[in-house]
Design a protein around this motif. Structure first.
Motif, short mmCIF file in Angstrom:
data_model
loop_
_atom_site.label_atom_id
_atom_site.label_comp_id
_atom_site.label_asym_id
_atom_site.label_seq_id
_atom_site.Cartn_x
_atom_site.Cartn_y
_atom_site.Cartn_z
N SER A 96 16.55 -34.85 43.89
CA SER A 96 15.44 -34.91 44.84
C SER A 96 14.45 -33.77 44.71
N ALA A 97 14.90 -32.63 44.26
CA ALA A 97 14.08 -31.42 44.29
C ALA A 97 12.74 -31.63 43.57
N GLY A 98 11.66 -31.40 44.29
CA GLY A 98 10.33 -31.50 43.72
C GLY A 98 9.85 -32.91 43.44
N ARG A 99 10.60 -33.93 43.88
CA ARG A 99 10.26 -35.32 43.57
C ARG A 99 9.85 -36.08 44.83
N ARG A 100 9.12 -37.16 44.62
CA ARG A 100 8.72 -38.04 45.73
C ARG A 100 9.81 -39.08 45.93
N VAL A 101 10.38 -39.13 47.13
CA VAL A 101 11.56 -39.94 47.43
C VAL A 101 11.21 -41.07 48.39
N LEU A 102 11.75 -42.24 48.13
CA LEU A 102 11.70 -43.36 49.06
C LEU A 102 13.11 -43.70 49.48
N ASP A 103 13.39 -43.70 50.78
CA ASP A 103 14.67 -44.14 51.31
C ASP A 103 14.45 -45.52 51.92
N LEU A 104 14.98 -46.54 51.27
CA LEU A 104 14.75 -47.93 51.65
C LEU A 104 15.77 -48.37 52.69
N ALA A 105 15.30 -49.11 53.71
CA ALA A 105 16.18 -49.55 54.79
C ALA A 105 16.97 -48.35 55.32
N SER A 106 16.23 -47.36 55.76
CA SER A 106 16.75 -46.01 55.99
C SER A 106 17.74 -45.90 57.13
N GLY A 107 17.71 -46.81 58.10
CA GLY A 107 18.65 -46.75 59.22
C GLY A 107 18.44 -45.51 60.07
N SER A 108 19.42 -44.63 60.06
CA SER A 108 19.34 -43.38 60.82
C SER A 108 18.50 -42.31 60.15
N GLY A 109 18.17 -42.53 58.86
CA GLY A 109 17.46 -41.51 58.10
C GLY A 109 18.38 -40.53 57.41
N LEU A 110 19.68 -40.80 57.38
CA LEU A 110 20.65 -39.85 56.82
C LEU A 110 20.32 -39.47 55.38
N VAL A 120 9.26 -37.22 51.37
CA VAL A 120 10.27 -38.23 51.66
C VAL A 120 9.68 -39.29 52.58
N ARG A 121 9.73 -40.52 52.14
CA ARG A 121 9.26 -41.67 52.91
C ARG A 121 10.47 -42.52 53.26
N ALA A 122 10.70 -42.74 54.55
CA ALA A 122 11.83 -43.54 55.03
C ALA A 122 11.28 -44.80 55.68
N VAL A 123 11.64 -45.96 55.13
CA VAL A 123 11.06 -47.22 55.57
C VAL A 123 12.11 -48.04 56.31
N GLU A 124 11.69 -48.62 57.45
CA GLU A 124 12.57 -49.44 58.28
C GLU A 124 11.76 -50.56 58.94
N VAL A 125 12.45 -51.65 59.31
CA VAL A 125 11.80 -52.76 60.00
C VAL A 125 12.05 -52.72 61.51
N ASP A 126 12.83 -51.76 61.97
CA ASP A 126 13.19 -51.66 63.39
C ASP A 126 12.48 -50.46 64.02
N PRO A 127 11.67 -50.67 65.06
CA PRO A 127 11.01 -49.53 65.71
C PRO A 127 11.98 -48.48 66.24
N LEU A 128 13.16 -48.91 66.70
CA LEU A 128 14.15 -47.95 67.17
C LEU A 128 14.65 -47.07 66.02
N ALA A 129 14.79 -47.66 64.85
CA ALA A 129 15.21 -46.87 63.68
C ALA A 129 14.14 -45.85 63.32
N VAL A 130 12.88 -46.24 63.38
CA VAL A 130 11.80 -45.29 63.09
C VAL A 130 11.84 -44.13 64.07
N ALA A 131 12.08 -44.43 65.34
CA ALA A 131 12.21 -43.37 66.34
C ALA A 131 13.40 -42.47 66.03
N ALA A 132 14.54 -43.09 65.67
CA ALA A 132 15.75 -42.31 65.36
C ALA A 132 15.54 -41.43 64.13
#
Length: 222
Positions: free
Chosen positions: A73-87, A100-112
Motif C-alpha cells: 500500500s505504501a505510496g500507492r492509490r488504493v481502492l477497497d471494494l465493498a468495504s463494509g466497515s472499512g477495515l 484510499v478510496r472505500a466504496v460501498e452501496v450502503d449509506p450506513l456503511a459509508v457512515a461507519a
C-alpha cells in the motif's frame, strides 16, 4: 454522511479492537441478529444487511496481510471494494497509502467507514456508489474482502476485478472458503485461522486465505 446514519452507527455498534487485527479499532455490533433484523426492518427496509457492523473473516485476513506487508500500500492509490466497515481501507491507510478510496452501496456503511477512519486517525475517502459495471479509476492496488458470497455478486465482482487487473492494477482478495470463490483465477499468498462471530458463521474460527488475482483468460465466468 448523514447525521441519521452516523447516529445509528454510534447507537448500535461500539468501538473496539478487531480480533485478528488489534492495531485497528472498529465500531462493531455486540449482538448480530437483532441488528440484522433492525436494518432489514423499519429503519431501512431497502438497504443491505449490516455488513459494516462486523469484522468478517475475509476482511480480517486481508487486513492482517496488508498490515504485515505495508509495501503493498505504501505510496500507492488504493481502492477497497465493498468495504463494509472499512477495515481493509484503514489498514492500507495505516500502511502509508497515498490515497484510499472505500466504496460501498450502503449509506450506513459509508457512515461507519468515515467514523472508523476518524477513530484510527487516518484518511479514507468513503464513497456511496455501485461501481461494478465501471472501472477502478486510477487505483494501483485493489483490495476486496469476503465478496464471493453469491453467484450474482461473484460474476459482477470478478468481471470488475479482471478489468482492473488487465489495466495494470494489483488485485488481492480475502476469502474464508465461500462457495462461489473462483479459485482457478487466483494464486494463494497466505492463510490464517481468523476468529469470527459464532452467531454469524456457526464456528469460532474460519480458515481464511489471501489470494492474488491473475489477469488470465479474456472472459470472466460466473
Amino acid at each position: 454522511m448523514s447525521a441519521l446514519s452516523t447516529a445509528f452507527v454510534r447507537l448500535h455498534a461500539r468501538l473496539a479492537p478487531v480480533a485478528f487485527v488489534p492495531e485497528v479499532r472498529l465500531h462493531q455490533a455486540d449482538e448480530p441478529i437483532g441488528l440484522w433484523e433492525l436494518t432489514e426492518g423499519e429503519f431501512r427496509s431497502d438497504q443491505p444487511p449490516p455488513f459494516w457492523a462486523f469484522a468478517w473473516a475475509g476482511g480480517q485476513g486481508l487486513a492482517r496481510y496488508v498490515t504485515d506487508h505495508p509495501q503493498l500500500s505504501a505510496g500507492r492509490r488504493v481502492l477497497d471494494l465493498a468495504s463494509g466497515s472499512g477495515l481493509v481501507a484503514i489498514a492500507a491507510a495505516r500502511a502509508g497509502a497515498a490515497a484510499v478510496r472505500a466504496v460501498e452501496v450502503d449509506p450506513l456503511a459509508v457512515a461507519a467507514i468515515t467514523l472508523n477512519a476518524e477513530a484510527n486517525g487516518v484518511r479514507v475517502d468513503a464513497e456511496l456508489a455501485d461501481i461494478l459495471d465501471g472501472d477502478a479509476g486510477d487505483a494501483e492496488v485493489i483490495f476486496a474482502g469476503d465478496v464471493f458470497y453469491s453467484a450474482a455478486m461473484t460474476n459482477r465482482v470478478l468481471r470488475f476485478l479482471l478489468r482492473a487487473a488487465r489495466g495494470g492494477a494489483q488485485v488481492l482478495v480475502g476469502d474464508p472458503g465461500r462457495a462461489f470463490l473462483p479459485r482457478d483465477r487466483f494464486d494463494e499468498l497466505a492463510s490464517y485461522d481468523v476468529p469470527v462471530s459464532e452467531a454469524l458463521e456457526s464456528v469460532r474460527v474460519k480458515r481464511t486465505t489471501v489470494w492474488q488475482l491473475r489477469a488470465g483468460r479474456p472472459e470472466a465466468t460466473g
